[in-house]
Write a protein that holds these residues in place. Structure first.
Motif, PDB file in Angstrom:
ATOM      1  N   GLY A   1     -18.532 -19.904   5.031  1.00 59.39           N
ATOM      2  CA  GLY A   1     -19.686 -19.915   5.918  1.00 59.39           C
ATOM      3  C   GLY A   1     -20.006 -21.326   6.389  1.00 59.39           C
ATOM      4  O   GLY A   1     -19.337 -22.298   6.026  1.00 59.39           O
ATOM      5  N   TRP A   2     -21.046 -21.442   7.201  1.00 54.23           N
ATOM      6  CA  TRP A   2     -21.414 -22.730   7.781  1.00 54.23           C
ATOM      7  C   TRP A   2     -22.320 -23.494   6.820  1.00 54.23           C
ATOM      8  O   TRP A   2     -23.492 -23.178   6.682  1.00 54.23           O
ATOM      9  N   GLN A   3     -21.744 -24.478   6.135  1.00 59.52           N
ATOM     10  CA  GLN A   3     -22.494 -25.294   5.201  1.00 59.52           C
ATOM     11  C   GLN A   3     -23.052 -26.534   5.904  1.00 59.52           C
ATOM     12  O   GLN A   3     -22.420 -27.068   6.820  1.00 59.52           O
ATOM     13  N   PRO A   4     -24.237 -27.013   5.515  1.00 62.15           N
ATOM     14  CA  PRO A   4     -24.871 -28.135   6.221  1.00 62.15           C
ATOM     15  C   PRO A   4     -23.986 -29.372   6.354  1.00 62.15           C
ATOM     16  O   PRO A   4     -23.949 -30.001   7.420  1.00 62.15           O
ATOM     17  N   GLU A   5     -23.253 -29.708   5.296  1.00 61.45           N
ATOM     18  CA  GLU A   5     -22.434 -30.922   5.357  1.00 61.45           C
ATOM     19  C   GLU A   5     -21.315 -30.830   6.383  1.00 61.45           C
ATOM     20  O   GLU A   5     -20.789 -31.848   6.849  1.00 61.45           O
TER      21      GLU A   5
ATOM     22  N   VAL B   1     -21.919 -30.397  21.933  1.00 61.09           N
ATOM     23  CA  VAL B   1     -21.676 -29.318  20.969  1.00 61.09           C
ATOM     24  C   VAL B   1     -22.325 -28.044  21.488  1.00 61.09           C
ATOM     25  O   VAL B   1     -23.512 -28.042  21.834  1.00 61.09           O
ATOM     26  N   LEU B   2     -21.547 -26.967  21.558  1.00 55.46           N
ATOM     27  CA  LEU B   2     -22.071 -25.646  21.916  1.00 55.46           C
ATOM     28  C   LEU B   2     -22.116 -24.825  20.635  1.00 55.46           C
ATOM     29  O   LEU B   2     -21.075 -24.477  20.067  1.00 55.46           O
ATOM     30  N   ASN B   3     -23.316 -24.541  20.171  1.00 53.43           N
ATOM     31  CA  ASN B   3     -23.500 -23.901  18.876  1.00 53.43           C
ATOM     32  C   ASN B   3     -23.637 -22.388  19.015  1.00 53.43           C
ATOM     33  O   ASN B   3     -24.704 -21.872  19.340  1.00 53.43           O
ATOM     34  N   LEU B   4     -22.530 -21.670  18.753  1.00 51.78           N
ATOM     35  CA  LEU B   4     -22.535 -20.207  18.709  1.00 51.78           C
ATOM     36  C   LEU B   4     -22.287 -19.724  17.283  1.00 51.78           C
ATOM     37  O   LEU B   4     -21.874 -18.585  17.074  1.00 51.78           O
ATOM     38  N   ALA B   5     -22.528 -20.594  16.319  1.00 56.46           N
ATOM     39  CA  ALA B   5     -22.146 -20.316  14.934  1.00 56.46           C
ATOM     40  C   ALA B   5     -22.761 -19.037  14.387  1.00 56.46           C
ATOM     41  O   ALA B   5     -22.125 -18.314  13.622  1.00 56.46           O
ATOM     42  N   PHE B   6     -23.992 -18.736  14.768  1.00 59.49           N
ATOM     43  CA  PHE B   6     -24.693 -17.579  14.192  1.00 59.49           C
ATOM     44  C   PHE B   6     -24.944 -16.485  15.241  1.00 59.49           C
ATOM     45  O   PHE B   6     -25.919 -15.734  15.128  1.00 59.49           O
ATOM     46  N   TYR B   7     -24.065 -16.402  16.224  1.00 60.51           N
ATOM     47  CA  TYR B   7     -24.187 -15.373  17.261  1.00 60.51           C
ATOM     48  C   TYR B   7     -24.267 -13.969  16.653  1.00 60.51           C
ATOM     49  O   TYR B   7     -25.115 -13.166  17.020  1.00 60.51           O
TER      50      TYR B   7
ATOM     51  N   ALA C   1     -32.217 -15.216   2.722  1.00 59.40           N
ATOM     52  CA  ALA C   1     -31.021 -16.003   2.423  1.00 59.40           C
ATOM     53  C   ALA C   1     -30.246 -16.341   3.692  1.00 59.40           C
ATOM     54  O   ALA C   1     -29.823 -17.480   3.895  1.00 59.40           O
ATOM     55  N   THR C   2     -30.051 -15.345   4.567  1.00 60.32           N
ATOM     56  CA  THR C   2     -29.313 -15.572   5.817  1.00 60.32           C
ATOM     57  C   THR C   2     -30.033 -16.561   6.712  1.00 60.32           C
ATOM     58  O   THR C   2     -29.414 -17.467   7.297  1.00 60.32           O
ATOM     59  N   LEU C   3     -31.343 -16.414   6.830  1.00 62.82           N
ATOM     60  CA  LEU C   3     -32.110 -17.317   7.679  1.00 62.82           C
ATOM     61  C   LEU C   3     -32.099 -18.744   7.136  1.00 62.82           C
ATOM     62  O   LEU C   3     -32.068 -19.702   7.904  1.00 62.82           O
ATOM     63  N   GLN C   4     -32.108 -18.881   5.810  1.00 62.66           N
ATOM     64  CA  GLN C   4     -32.095 -20.223   5.220  1.00 62.66           C
ATOM     65  C   GLN C   4     -30.771 -20.922   5.482  1.00 62.66           C
ATOM     66  O   GLN C   4     -30.738 -22.131   5.760  1.00 62.66           O
ATOM     67  N   VAL C   5     -29.676 -20.178   5.408  1.00 63.26           N
ATOM     68  CA  VAL C   5     -28.357 -20.747   5.714  1.00 63.26           C
ATOM     69  C   VAL C   5     -28.325 -21.245   7.153  1.00 63.26           C
ATOM     70  O   VAL C   5     -27.859 -22.363   7.439  1.00 63.26           O
ATOM     71  N   GLN C   6     -28.810 -20.415   8.068  1.00 60.62           N
ATOM     72  CA  GLN C   6     -28.837 -20.810   9.475  1.00 60.62           C
ATOM     73  C   GLN C   6     -29.730 -22.030   9.681  1.00 60.62           C
ATOM     74  O   GLN C   6     -29.348 -22.976  10.394  1.00 60.62           O
ATOM     75  N   LYS C   7     -30.893 -22.030   9.067  1.00 62.12           N
ATOM     76  CA  LYS C   7     -31.820 -23.151   9.221  1.00 62.12           C
ATOM     77  C   LYS C   7     -31.216 -24.449   8.713  1.00 62.12           C
ATOM     78  O   LYS C   7     -31.288 -25.495   9.374  1.00 62.12           O
ATOM     79  N   ASN C   8     -30.608 -24.396   7.527  1.00 61.50           N
ATOM     80  CA  ASN C   8     -30.036 -25.598   6.931  1.00 61.50           C
ATOM     81  C   ASN C   8     -28.938 -26.196   7.805  1.00 61.50           C
ATOM     82  O   ASN C   8     -28.886 -27.409   8.022  1.00 61.50           O
ATOM     83  N   PHE C   9     -28.058 -25.327   8.297  1.00 60.07           N
ATOM     84  CA  PHE C   9     -26.950 -25.828   9.113  1.00 60.07           C
ATOM     85  C   PHE C   9     -27.447 -26.348  10.458  1.00 60.07           C
ATOM     86  O   PHE C   9     -27.074 -27.446  10.895  1.00 60.07           O
TER      87      PHE C   9
ATOM     88  N   LEU D   1     -37.850 -18.405  13.243  1.00 57.16           N
ATOM     89  CA  LEU D   1     -36.841 -19.432  13.005  1.00 57.16           C
ATOM     90  C   LEU D   1     -36.301 -19.976  14.324  1.00 57.16           C
ATOM     91  O   LEU D   1     -36.139 -21.196  14.482  1.00 57.16           O
ATOM     92  N   GLN D   2     -36.038 -19.091  15.275  1.00 55.94           N
ATOM     93  CA  GLN D   2     -35.524 -19.549  16.557  1.00 55.94           C
ATOM     94  C   GLN D   2     -36.520 -20.462  17.257  1.00 55.94           C
ATOM     95  O   GLN D   2     -36.143 -21.498  17.818  1.00 55.94           O
ATOM     96  N   ALA D   3     -37.800 -20.103  17.208  1.00 60.15           N
ATOM     97  CA  ALA D   3     -38.827 -20.947  17.823  1.00 60.15           C
ATOM     98  C   ALA D   3     -38.904 -22.296  17.114  1.00 60.15           C
ATOM     99  O   ALA D   3     -39.071 -23.349  17.758  1.00 60.15           O
TER     100      ALA D   3
END
Length: 293
Positions: free
Chosen positions: A38-42, A56-62, A74-82, A129-131
């Motif tokens: 998955g998409w890790q922050p680092e 950068v075009l970010n479609l990671a969480f499309y 959990a899913t939202l936190q992963v997206q937020k962190n990255f 989260l999107q806002a």
């Protein structure tokens, strides 16, 4: 293309559609697929340091945003962190960041289509989260572009379009939400818009900001379903009319967090970029073809 464009999320249907359309115009994008872990922050730091992109075009969480609409913590936190790490990295390196958002940032109470001037009032966790990410991007990164979509539809088996067609093909009556409004936007149309925006950014046009896009015309999910039924009958995939049972929007738990009015007006995108909306009706046959591939 003179810009070095880094595309995150190349494996998903939107990323694939964009790469195909770019290749048809001999445009090369540096594409990165979702890692196994998955998409890790680092990874945001590593990708920026390795690729040294201009944009950068970010479609990671499309998939999580537009096909599954996942709202678990959990899913939202992963997206937020990255995404927060990516925003910070792009700001620190003066890299343009282009990200997707959606009509979920609105509460859906407006009677007409939403414009970029309307105030955000998200009701669901994903919309909040999107806002939040939108505001973070605007605050930290001067060179940014936010593109909001409403109903993004592709041929993936887990997406809302495939689930709709499966329900229409069943023998039992299909319960669908009343007066759920939006712009059905095939993924190929969304990719066309993204590529058009990238080409103008490549010309150093000062067009940063927030934009809406939705295929014309706005409709209800039930009306859209009825058009799908007619197309399926014409293909011989259905033998007759389907019984659709209208259900109050608020009584469908799977739509929790979705705005009842998800219709977006793309006039600003037309005026600034010259990108004209295409009708979803003309693109419906190709969208159904994706399901059979």
């Amino acid at each position: 293309m003179r810009m070095r464009v880094l595309l995150l999320g190349a494996e998903n249907p939107l990323g694939q559609a964009l790469l195909a359309q770019a290749a048809a115009e001999f445009i090369q994008l540096e594409a990165v697929e979702r890692p196994e872990q998955g998409w890790q922050p680092e990874m945001a730091d590593q990708l920026l340091a390795g690729a040294k992109p201009d944009l950068v075009l970010n479609l990671a969480f499309y998939r999580e945003q537009f096909q599954l609409g996942l709202e678990d913590t959990a899913t939202l936190q992963v997206q937020k962190n990255f995404d927060e790490r990516l925003i910070h990295g792009c700001a620190a390196n003066a890299v343009t960041l282009m990200m997707l958002s959606s009509a979920r940032v609105f509460d859906g109470s407006k009677s007409s289509s939403y414009t970029e001037k309307d105030e955000e009032h998200p009701e669901g966790a994903l919309g909040r989260l999107q806002a939040q990410l939108e505001q973070s991007l605007r605050t930290q990164c001067a060179k940014h572009l936010i593109l909001r979509f409403g109903w993004l539809l592709d041929g993936s088996a887990e997406g809302p379009f495939a689930r709709l067609v499966e329900g229409l093909s069943a023998s039992a009556p299909l319960a669908l939400p009343e007066e759920w409004r939006g712009n059905p936007t095939p993924v190929a149309d969304a990719a066309r818009v993204l590529l058009s925006v990238l080409k103008q950014l490549d010309c150093a046009a000062p067009v940063f900001g927030t934009y809406h896009y939705g295929s014309s015309e706005a409709t209800t999910w039930i009306s859209f379903a009825q058009c799908v039924v007619q197309e399926l009958i014409g293909r011989g995939a259905l033998s007759g009319d389907v019984t659709i049972q209208p259900v109050a929007f608020g009584k469908q738990p799977e739509l929790r967090g979705q705005p009842q009015n998800a219709a977006l007006l793309g006039r600003k995108l037309l005026m600034v970029f010259g990108i004209k909306p295409r009708t979803w009706r003309s693109q419906l046959p190709a969208l159904l073809d994706e399901l059979s591939d």
